[in-house]
Scaffold this motif. Structure first.
Motif, PDB file in Angstrom:
ATOM      1  N   LYS A 213       0.840  -1.197   0.000  1.00 56.45           N
ATOM      2  CA  LYS A 213       0.000   0.000   0.000  1.00 56.45           C
ATOM      3  C   LYS A 213       0.878   1.251   0.000  1.00 56.45           C
ATOM      4  CE  LYS A 213      -3.463  -2.422   2.802  1.00 56.45           C
ATOM      5  NZ  LYS A 213      -4.117  -2.503   4.132  1.00 56.45           N
TER       6      LYS A 213
ATOM      7  N   VAL B 274      -2.824   5.608   1.053  1.00 60.68           N
ATOM      8  CA  VAL B 274      -3.766   4.566   1.505  1.00 60.68           C
ATOM      9  C   VAL B 274      -3.568   4.280   2.985  1.00 60.68           C
ATOM     10  CG1 VAL B 274      -4.390   2.123   1.281  1.00 60.68           C
ATOM     11  CG2 VAL B 274      -4.001   3.513  -0.772  1.00 60.68           C
ATOM     12  N   LEU B 275      -2.306   4.129   3.399  1.00 61.64           N
ATOM     13  CA  LEU B 275      -2.020   3.856   4.809  1.00 61.64           C
ATOM     14  C   LEU B 275      -2.509   5.001   5.695  1.00 61.64           C
ATOM     15  CD1 LEU B 275       1.562   2.340   4.457  1.00 61.64           C
ATOM     16  CD2 LEU B 275      -0.504   1.117   5.162  1.00 61.64           C
TER      17      LEU B 275
ATOM     18  N   ARG C 298      -4.994   7.052   5.086  1.00 64.77           N
ATOM     19  CA  ARG C 298      -6.469   7.041   5.128  1.00 64.77           C
ATOM     20  C   ARG C 298      -6.993   5.929   6.042  1.00 64.77           C
ATOM     21  NH1 ARG C 298      -8.746  10.521   1.734  1.00 64.77           N
ATOM     22  NH2 ARG C 298      -7.561  11.291  -0.057  1.00 64.77           N
ATOM     23  N   GLU C 299      -6.255   4.808   6.093  1.00 69.67           N
ATOM     24  CA  GLU C 299      -6.683   3.698   6.950  1.00 69.67           C
ATOM     25  C   GLU C 299      -6.604   4.053   8.432  1.00 69.67           C
ATOM     26  OE1 GLU C 299      -5.591  -0.116   4.043  1.00 69.67           O
ATOM     27  OE2 GLU C 299      -4.353   0.307   5.812  1.00 69.67           O
TER      28      GLU C 299
ATOM     29  N   SER D 282      -9.872   7.781  10.834  1.00 72.15           N
ATOM     30  CA  SER D 282     -11.320   7.523  10.948  1.00 72.15           C
ATOM     31  C   SER D 282     -12.091   8.850  10.880  1.00 72.15           C
ATOM     32  CB  SER D 282     -11.641   6.840  12.281  1.00 72.15           C
ATOM     33  OG  SER D 282     -10.916   5.632  12.403  1.00 72.15           O
TER      34      SER D 282
END
Length: 283
Positions: free
Chosen positions: A222, A226-227, A229-230, A233
């Protein structure tokens, strides 16, 4: 293990990091490494005691049997440093430059002959074997030279091959990069203290957080966005923090930071090239 003689011109922290990596990974033996510098005999003696390498103040002795010569002096000392050794360097010797911003063409002009030059841009994480290094070959170097030098720098971390003109960007990103990360760590630790955490606790939490995030970037497929956004929250604590970073235009500041460092690398190369032109015109 490679059978070759290596000479380091310059005995600073980068030269030591490369040397230590080569010995630790058993790429070569201590008897095959010679180190010299401008005038700091105590520094040379410290390296001799620590690694068992040969030291000398005599430049001719240092270079006489060398297969590979590392130019590891400070860029500002390059002109005088090369002047001091140019009469002892032979065409069959491979030159590996760790001089930020100075082109292989300028290096050849300083030596006054067409030599095989490989330029490199490691970073200070080489000291713990985790450098991000990029290398590029000059006009007279071969692919075989490139592979050899890649194997040498792989002893101190990751080593990738780029075109020479891309080394300016490499300097801005990974060459100067550790300082940017330390800047972030410094800011996070300062903020942690302001929120009431103990100094040692703050340092441990910040450093481990950076280590963990770096490993995530390396060990997953990733990308950074992406990381991020993960972890973020909607309506949570991370989103609040990120929104404040966005308000402060931190991303744009980093773009400007890397652009500025890259541009400075180009300027350093141009300044050296200009000095050589002036020298040639005054002859």
């Amino acid at each position: 293990m490679l059978t070759m003689k290596i000479a380091f011109i310059g005995a600073g922290s980068m030269a030591e990091a490369i040397m230590a990596g080569l010995l630790k990974k058993e790429i070569c033996i201590k008897e095959d490494i010679t180190v010299t510098n401008k005038q700091d005999q105590l520094r040379l003696e410290n390296l001799e005691d620590k690694y068992g390498v040969s030291i000398t103040e005599n430049k001719e002795t240092a270079l006489k049997d060398a297969d590979v010569i590392f130019l590891a002096m400070k860029p500002k000392d390059a002109k005088d440093g090369i002047q001091a050794i140019k009469s002892y360097v032979k065409k069959e010797q491979l030159i590996v430059s760790v001089l930020a911003g100075i082109s292989s063409e300028s290096i050849q002009e300083l030596f006054g002959q067409n030599l095989r030059v490989i330029r490199s841009m490691p970073n200070t994480s080489a000291a713990i074997g985790l450098s991000a290094t990029a290398i590029a070959k000059g006009a007279h170097a071969t692919d075989k030279d490139l592979i050899l030098v890649q194997s040498l720098f792989s002893a101190i971390g990751l080593c990738t091959i780029v075109e020479e003109d891309q080394l300016h960007a490499v300097t801005g990103v990974s060459g100067s990069g550790p300082a940017y990360i330390y800047y972030i760590a410094e800011a996070m630790e300062k903020a942690a203290l302001a929120q009431g955490l103990d100094v040692e606790v703050a340092k441990k939490l910040v450093s481990q957080t950076l280590i963990g995030a770096a490993h995530m970037l390396q060990e997953t497929d990733k990308d950074a966005e992406v990381l991020r956004r993960e972890v973020t929250s909607p309506g949570g604590t991370t989103q609040r923090g990120i929104s404040l970073l966005d308000e402060g235009k931190v991303s744009e500041a980093f773009e400007s930071c890397i652009e500025g460092a890259t541009e400075r690398s180009r300027e350093m190369g141009e300044e050296m090239a200009e000095k050589l032109k002036e020298k040639a015109s005054n002859k």
